[in-house]
Design a protein around this motif. Sequence first.
Motif, PDB file in Angstrom:
ATOM      1  N   VAL A  10     -23.410 -30.857  -6.793  1.00 18.16           N
ATOM      2  CA  VAL A  10     -22.316 -29.953  -6.434  1.00 18.16           C
ATOM      3  C   VAL A  10     -22.824 -28.754  -5.646  1.00 18.16           C
ATOM      4  N   GLY A  11     -24.032 -28.299  -5.966  1.00 16.90           N
ATOM      5  CA  GLY A  11     -24.588 -27.148  -5.264  1.00 16.90           C
ATOM      6  C   GLY A  11     -24.722 -27.361  -3.767  1.00 16.90           C
ATOM      7  N   ASP A  12     -24.837 -28.616  -3.332  1.00 15.65           N
ATOM      8  CA  ASP A  12     -24.931 -28.908  -1.904  1.00 15.65           C
ATOM      9  C   ASP A  12     -23.644 -28.559  -1.163  1.00 15.65           C
ATOM     10  N   LEU A  13     -22.537 -28.579  -1.882  1.00 14.74           N
ATOM     11  CA  LEU A  13     -21.238 -28.344  -1.255  1.00 14.74           C
ATOM     12  C   LEU A  13     -20.818 -26.880  -1.272  1.00 14.74           C
ATOM     13  N   THR A  14     -21.597 -26.046  -1.948  1.00 17.46           N
ATOM     14  CA  THR A  14     -21.193 -24.643  -2.086  1.00 17.46           C
ATOM     15  C   THR A  14     -21.769 -23.748  -1.002  1.00 17.46           C
ATOM     16  N   VAL A  15     -22.601 -24.312  -0.129  1.00 18.07           N
ATOM     17  CA  VAL A  15     -23.214 -23.513   0.922  1.00 18.07           C
ATOM     18  C   VAL A  15     -22.132 -22.921   1.827  1.00 18.07           C
ATOM     19  N   GLY A  16     -22.133 -21.615   1.948  1.00 16.33           N
ATOM     20  CA  GLY A  16     -21.158 -20.943   2.798  1.00 16.33           C
ATOM     21  C   GLY A  16     -19.815 -20.691   2.155  1.00 16.33           C
ATOM     22  N   LYS A  17     -19.593 -21.144   0.934  1.00 18.09           N
ATOM     23  CA  LYS A  17     -18.326 -20.905   0.262  1.00 18.09           C
ATOM     24  C   LYS A  17     -18.222 -19.440  -0.152  1.00 18.09           C
ATOM     25  N   PRO A  18     -17.084 -18.805   0.081  1.00 16.36           N
ATOM     26  CA  PRO A  18     -16.923 -17.399  -0.297  1.00 16.36           C
ATOM     27  C   PRO A  18     -16.846 -17.223  -1.803  1.00 16.36           C
ATOM     28  N   GLU A  19     -17.143 -16.044  -2.240  1.00 16.02           N
ATOM     29  CA  GLU A  19     -17.059 -15.742  -3.668  1.00 16.02           C
ATOM     30  C   GLU A  19     -15.604 -15.745  -4.112  1.00 16.02           C
ATOM     31  N   LEU A  20     -15.385 -16.281  -5.300  1.00 18.32           N
ATOM     32  CA  LEU A  20     -14.035 -16.345  -5.848  1.00 18.32           C
ATOM     33  C   LEU A  20     -13.522 -14.950  -6.188  1.00 18.32           C
ATOM     34  N   VAL A  21     -12.336 -14.640  -5.710  1.00 24.38           N
ATOM     35  CA  VAL A  21     -11.631 -13.406  -6.090  1.00 24.38           C
ATOM     36  C   VAL A  21     -10.440 -13.834  -6.937  1.00 24.38           C
ATOM     37  N   GLU A  22     -10.460 -13.475  -8.197  1.00 22.48           N
ATOM     38  CA  GLU A  22      -9.430 -13.942  -9.118  1.00 22.48           C
ATOM     39  C   GLU A  22      -8.072 -13.334  -8.793  1.00 22.48           C
ATOM     40  N   PHE A  23      -7.067 -14.191  -8.781  1.00 17.98           N
ATOM     41  CA  PHE A  23      -5.683 -13.749  -8.617  1.00 17.98           C
ATOM     42  C   PHE A  23      -5.045 -13.774  -9.996  1.00 17.98           C
ATOM     43  N   LEU A  24      -4.634 -12.621 -10.474  1.00 13.09           N
ATOM     44  CA  LEU A  24      -4.165 -12.490 -11.855  1.00 13.09           C
ATOM     45  C   LEU A  24      -2.686 -12.810 -11.987  1.00 13.09           C
ATOM     46  N   GLU A  25      -2.312 -13.276 -13.165  1.00 13.09           N
ATOM     47  CA  GLU A  25      -0.922 -13.619 -13.434  1.00 13.09           C
ATOM     48  C   GLU A  25      -0.019 -12.402 -13.500  1.00 13.09           C
ATOM     49  N   THR A  26      -0.601 -11.214 -13.536  1.00  8.30           N
ATOM     50  CA  THR A  26       0.191  -9.980 -13.559  1.00  8.30           C
ATOM     51  C   THR A  26       0.579  -9.523 -12.154  1.00  8.30           C
ATOM     52  N   GLU A  27       0.112 -10.246 -11.129  1.00  9.40           N
ATOM     53  CA  GLU A  27       0.514  -9.928  -9.761  1.00  9.40           C
ATOM     54  C   GLU A  27       1.952 -10.393  -9.528  1.00  9.40           C
ATOM     55  N   SER A 194     -12.699 -27.296  -3.819  1.00 11.12           N
ATOM     56  CA  SER A 194     -11.476 -28.076  -3.885  1.00 11.12           C
ATOM     57  C   SER A 194     -11.757 -29.519  -3.478  1.00 11.12           C
ATOM     58  N   ARG A 195     -10.767 -30.348  -3.647  1.00 13.43           N
ATOM     59  CA  ARG A 195     -10.911 -31.734  -3.223  1.00 13.43           C
ATOM     60  C   ARG A 195     -11.047 -31.824  -1.705  1.00 13.43           C
ATOM     61  N   GLU A 196     -10.446 -30.876  -1.000  1.00 13.32           N
ATOM     62  CA  GLU A 196     -10.608 -30.843   0.451  1.00 13.32           C
ATOM     63  C   GLU A 196     -12.064 -30.619   0.829  1.00 13.32           C
ATOM     64  N   ASP A 197     -12.760 -29.762   0.080  1.00 11.12           N
ATOM     65  CA  ASP A 197     -14.181 -29.537   0.341  1.00 11.12           C
ATOM     66  C   ASP A 197     -14.984 -30.816   0.173  1.00 11.12           C
ATOM     67  N   VAL A 198     -14.639 -31.593  -0.849  1.00  8.44           N
ATOM     68  CA  VAL A 198     -15.354 -32.845  -1.110  1.00  8.44           C
ATOM     69  C   VAL A 198     -15.100 -33.848   0.016  1.00  8.44           C
ATOM     70  N   ILE A 199     -13.829 -33.955   0.442  1.00 10.98           N
ATOM     71  CA  ILE A 199     -13.503 -34.872   1.544  1.00 10.98           C
ATOM     72  C   ILE A 199     -14.220 -34.449   2.819  1.00 10.98           C
ATOM     73  N   ARG A 200     -14.282 -33.150   3.066  1.00  8.08           N
ATOM     74  CA  ARG A 200     -14.954 -32.642   4.258  1.00  8.08           C
ATOM     75  C   ARG A 200     -16.447 -32.978   4.212  1.00  8.08           C
ATOM     76  N   PHE A 201     -17.039 -32.915   3.033  1.00  6.02           N
ATOM     77  CA  PHE A 201     -18.443 -33.268   2.884  1.00  6.02           C
ATOM     78  C   PHE A 201     -18.644 -34.766   3.110  1.00  6.02           C
ATOM     79  N   LEU A 202     -17.770 -35.571   2.550  1.00  4.07           N
ATOM     80  CA  LEU A 202     -17.917 -37.016   2.651  1.00  4.07           C
ATOM     81  C   LEU A 202     -17.726 -37.532   4.072  1.00  4.07           C
ATOM     82  N   ILE A 203     -16.859 -36.863   4.842  1.00  2.00           N
ATOM     83  CA  ILE A 203     -16.639 -37.346   6.204  1.00  2.00           C
ATOM     84  C   ILE A 203     -17.870 -37.113   7.073  1.00  2.00           C
TER      85      ILE A 203
END
Length: 436
Positions: A10-27, A194-203
């Motif tokens: 999985v670490g191979d697919l995280t290169v360049g991925k931005p840091e997660l910014v949590e979106f809270l349910e109180t928004e 996301s699953r899109e990231d996985v598909i992008r890697f596989l293609i």
Amino acid sequence: MASVFLYHVVGDLTVGKPELVEFLETETVEAAIRAIGESMEGGIPVWRKRSHKSGVMGVENAEMRQQRFVGILNSLDLVAFLARKECLEDQEKAMRTLVSDVVVRNGSLLKEVDPATRLIDALEMMKQGVRRLLVPKSVVWKGMSKRFSILYNGKWLKNLESSSTNSATNSINRPSASSTTATTSIHGKFCCLSREDVIRFLIGCLGALAPLPLSSISSLGAINPNYYSIQASNPAIEAIQKLPEDPSAVAVVEPISDGRYKILGEISACKLWKCDYLAAAWALANLSAGQFVMGVEDNVTSRSSLLLLPDDVVINPAAAATAGDNYSAVNGTTMRPKKFSSRSIGFVSTTPNSPSFGVGRSMYRGRSAPLTCKVTSSLAAVMAQMLSHRATHVWVTDAENDDVLVGVVGYADILAAVTRQPAATVPDTNNVVLRE
């Protein structure tokens, strides 16, 4: 099984991925609309606020993070909420509604995994319904690697200075980012795959997947005949009575001969991704499904006293009955008449005139046109379609007739196909079961 699934983690697919910014349910819903419009995946994970007293010494563990995850919110969820009667009566109040009142709660859609998790294991999780993988951000791989991965010939290669027989054995079975010989993680920093990231890697690894990429989606059994649909003449609001989960899309169809259906468009999260949410919600509540997906031209003089609509637009009777009261006066205050056009929700019309429903249909497709392929299309072609259009699915039509709908291919179907053995039974695409 393709070796790419065993040699990559999985670490191979995280290169360049931005840091997660949590979106809270109180928004608020208004904030969610902005966040979804700026997101790269058409949907946002929603979280509960972190407790400052959680964990040992205030450190949150994986189980606690998993419990804070609420669900994934997409554009169709928001439009469906804003199309409610009470929301149409007071749109400002609706926009201030907390996301916690809108998001569908499903904690199984996200799972935290180690960067050293094998790709094949990640695919199995996604095939079982996981849509997001929460991965700790890592700054360096420690150990030997083959290309981008520290897996070589199916084995986890330990740093020679600190490896031992027992630790090597354990790391093969369950590699861990907490091990100082595997990865160095950034404390509290995560990215979301996301699953899109996985598909992008596989293609990018099509050669390693041969002969699957050039095989037809029909021969791989990747076509799902159990799709959600609504007839074009029905009120569009019926499409959201039970929101489809995966893919989050409803086909708008009209019957043709022999009990088959012709696809006109779709009501889906990816089509509503960057639309005018209030205009789309009003249209969903007041127009037929066919009018919604094809758009209504906005340069035709209206004779309606309550709803400023073109002459050829017939609002569904149930909605019109309530619209008379709701739109003429609410709580003693006259509301601004509403007018829905193809442009207002991102649908582009190419003609100055507005022919009646069922005439000149091709003129009104534009951005609302469904993304389709044939049963004979190759898996690689369908993957490329999904990625280039940022779509979560592709509708599948008959090989002989482009308009006859036989099924849909989504992320889950693609992932199942690439992990399936090449010799697969060709499914019968003639017996299509429709679900509305």
